[in-house]
Design a protein around this motif. Structure first.
Motif, PDB file in Angstrom:
ATOM      1  N   ALA A  21      11.118  -9.962 -36.675  1.00  0.00           N
ATOM      2  CA  ALA A  21      11.359  -8.531 -36.797  1.00  0.00           C
ATOM      3  C   ALA A  21      10.813  -8.024 -38.122  1.00  0.00           C
ATOM      4  O   ALA A  21      10.868  -8.711 -39.140  1.00  0.00           O
ATOM      5  N   VAL A  22      10.288  -6.817 -38.107  1.00  0.00           N
ATOM      6  CA  VAL A  22       9.881  -6.123 -39.324  1.00  0.00           C
ATOM      7  C   VAL A  22      11.076  -5.307 -39.804  1.00  0.00           C
ATOM      8  O   VAL A  22      11.698  -4.605 -39.008  1.00  0.00           O
ATOM      9  N   PRO A  23      11.451  -5.401 -41.079  1.00  0.00           N
ATOM     10  CA  PRO A  23      12.624  -4.652 -41.550  1.00  0.00           C
ATOM     11  C   PRO A  23      12.475  -3.143 -41.312  1.00  0.00           C
ATOM     12  O   PRO A  23      11.388  -2.579 -41.493  1.00  0.00           O
ATOM     13  N   ASP A  24      13.563  -2.510 -40.891  1.00  0.00           N
ATOM     14  CA  ASP A  24      13.585  -1.052 -40.822  1.00  0.00           C
ATOM     15  C   ASP A  24      13.610  -0.510 -42.249  1.00  0.00           C
ATOM     16  O   ASP A  24      14.405  -0.961 -43.080  1.00  0.00           O
ATOM     17  N   ALA A  25      12.745   0.452 -42.540  1.00  0.00           N
ATOM     18  CA  ALA A  25      12.659   0.943 -43.916  1.00  0.00           C
ATOM     19  C   ALA A  25      11.966   2.295 -43.952  1.00  0.00           C
ATOM     20  O   ALA A  25      11.144   2.621 -43.096  1.00  0.00           O
ATOM     21  N   ASP A  26      12.309   3.084 -44.981  1.00  0.00           N
ATOM     22  CA  ASP A  26      11.591   4.342 -45.214  1.00  0.00           C
ATOM     23  C   ASP A  26      10.118   4.061 -45.490  1.00  0.00           C
ATOM     24  O   ASP A  26       9.230   4.750 -44.987  1.00  0.00           O
ATOM     25  N   PHE A  27       9.885   3.044 -46.359  1.00  0.00           N
ATOM     26  CA  PHE A  27       8.522   2.595 -46.647  1.00  0.00           C
ATOM     27  C   PHE A  27       8.481   1.088 -46.457  1.00  0.00           C
ATOM     28  O   PHE A  27       9.346   0.374 -46.966  1.00  0.00           O
TER      29      PHE A  27
END
Length: 229
Positions: free
Chosen positions: A164-170
Motif C-alpha cells: 500500500a502507498v500511504p495516504d497523504a496530502d503530499f
C-alpha cells in the motif's frame, strides 16, 4: 494528482573530474528552475555517485533536514557536532542542520559508492543541530521527521509483491532500484531513478514487476517553511 518525473529528466551535477557524479530531481545550485523548487517539504533528491577516494569536502548547511540512504558501498560521514560514522545500505542517516552545521562526506572504500540524499525543509528555522542513524531499518518501521512534518517509508519488494502507498496530502515516491507499477485510473510503470509526486494520495498501491527498492515520503499540508541553505 500524480506528476511523474523520469530519471532521464534529472539534470547532471557534481564534478566528474574529481570522481563525483550527481543527478538532481529539483532545482539545485547553478541549475535554477522556478517551476521545480520543491514538493511538499522535499527540497532535493540527489543521486550521488562517488569513486573510491572521492567526496565532498567540509561545507555548511542550515535550516535543512538531510536524510541519506546508501544504495551501494559505504559512506564516511563527519560533522562539526563530533559524529564520524560509516553509513551502509539499509541504514537511515538524518542530519538536522538547525541553525548551522558543517560536514564532510566521502568514499573511503575500495569500490564505488552510490547514495540518495534528500533535503527537507523544517517547519521552524534555527535550533541546535542533531544527528541520528538507524541501522538496518525495517520496512514496517517508518522514520519520523517531526521537524518537517514527514515520515519516510522504505519498501523492499520481491517480484510480484504488492504494498500500500500511504495516504497523504503530499506523497513523494522515489524508485531506488528495480521496477514497480503505481496503480490508478492510468497505471504508471516506474524504473530506477523515476519519481512520482502525488497530491492527495489515497488507496493507492505499488506492485513490483521485478525486485525493487522504493523510498516514500509521507507529508502533511498546511505549513510554509523557510528556504534551505
Amino acid at each position: 494528482m500524480t506528476d511523474v518525473r523520469r530519471a532521464g529528466e534529472r539534470f547532471p551535477g557534481g564534478d566528474p573530474g574529481r570522481g563525483i557524479s550527481t543527478w538532481h530531481a529539483f532545482s539545485f545550485g547553478p541549475h535554477y528552475d522556478p517551476d521545480n523548487l520543491r514538493f511538499g517539504a522535499v527540497l532535493a533528491c540527489n543521486e550521488e555517485r562517488l569513486a573510491p577516494g572521492a567526496g565532498f569536502d567540509d561545507h555548511p548547511h542550515s535550516h535543512t533536514e538531510i536524510v541519506t540512504w546508501v544504495v551501494e558501498g559505504e559512506l564516511t560521514h563527519c560533522d562539526s557536532t563530533g559524529h564520524e560514522t560509516l553509513v551502509r545500505p539499509g541504514d537511515v542517516q538524518h542530519l538536522s542542520a538547525g541553525g548551522g552545521v558543517r560536514h564532510v562526506e566521502r568514499n573511503d572504500g575500495e569500490g564505488p559508492l552510490v547514495f540518495v540524499q534528500m533535503w527537507l525543509a523544517p517547519r521552524e528555522p534555527g535550533g541546535e543541530p542533531s544527528y541520528t542513524i538507524v541501522r538496518g531499518i525495517a520496512d514496517s518501521t517508518p522514520y519520523a521527521l517531526p521537524a518537517a512534518g514527514a515520515l519516510l517509508h522504505t519498501r523492499r519488494l520481491a517480484a510480484g509483491e504488492r504494498t500500500a502507498v500511504p495516504d497523504a496530502d503530499f506523497l513523494y515516491l522515489h524508485v531506488v532500484r528495480g521496477g514497480v507499477t503505481l496503480d490508478g485510473a492510468r497505471p504508471v510503470q516506474l524504473g530506477p531513478g523515476d519519481a512520482a509526486r502525488i497530491t492527495g494520495a489515497k488507496d493507492r498501491q505499488l506492485t513490483a514487476g521485478r525486485a525493487a527498492e522504493v523510498l516514500l515520503w509521507e507529508m502533511a499540508a498546511g505549513w510554509a517553511p523557510p528556504a534551505a541553505g
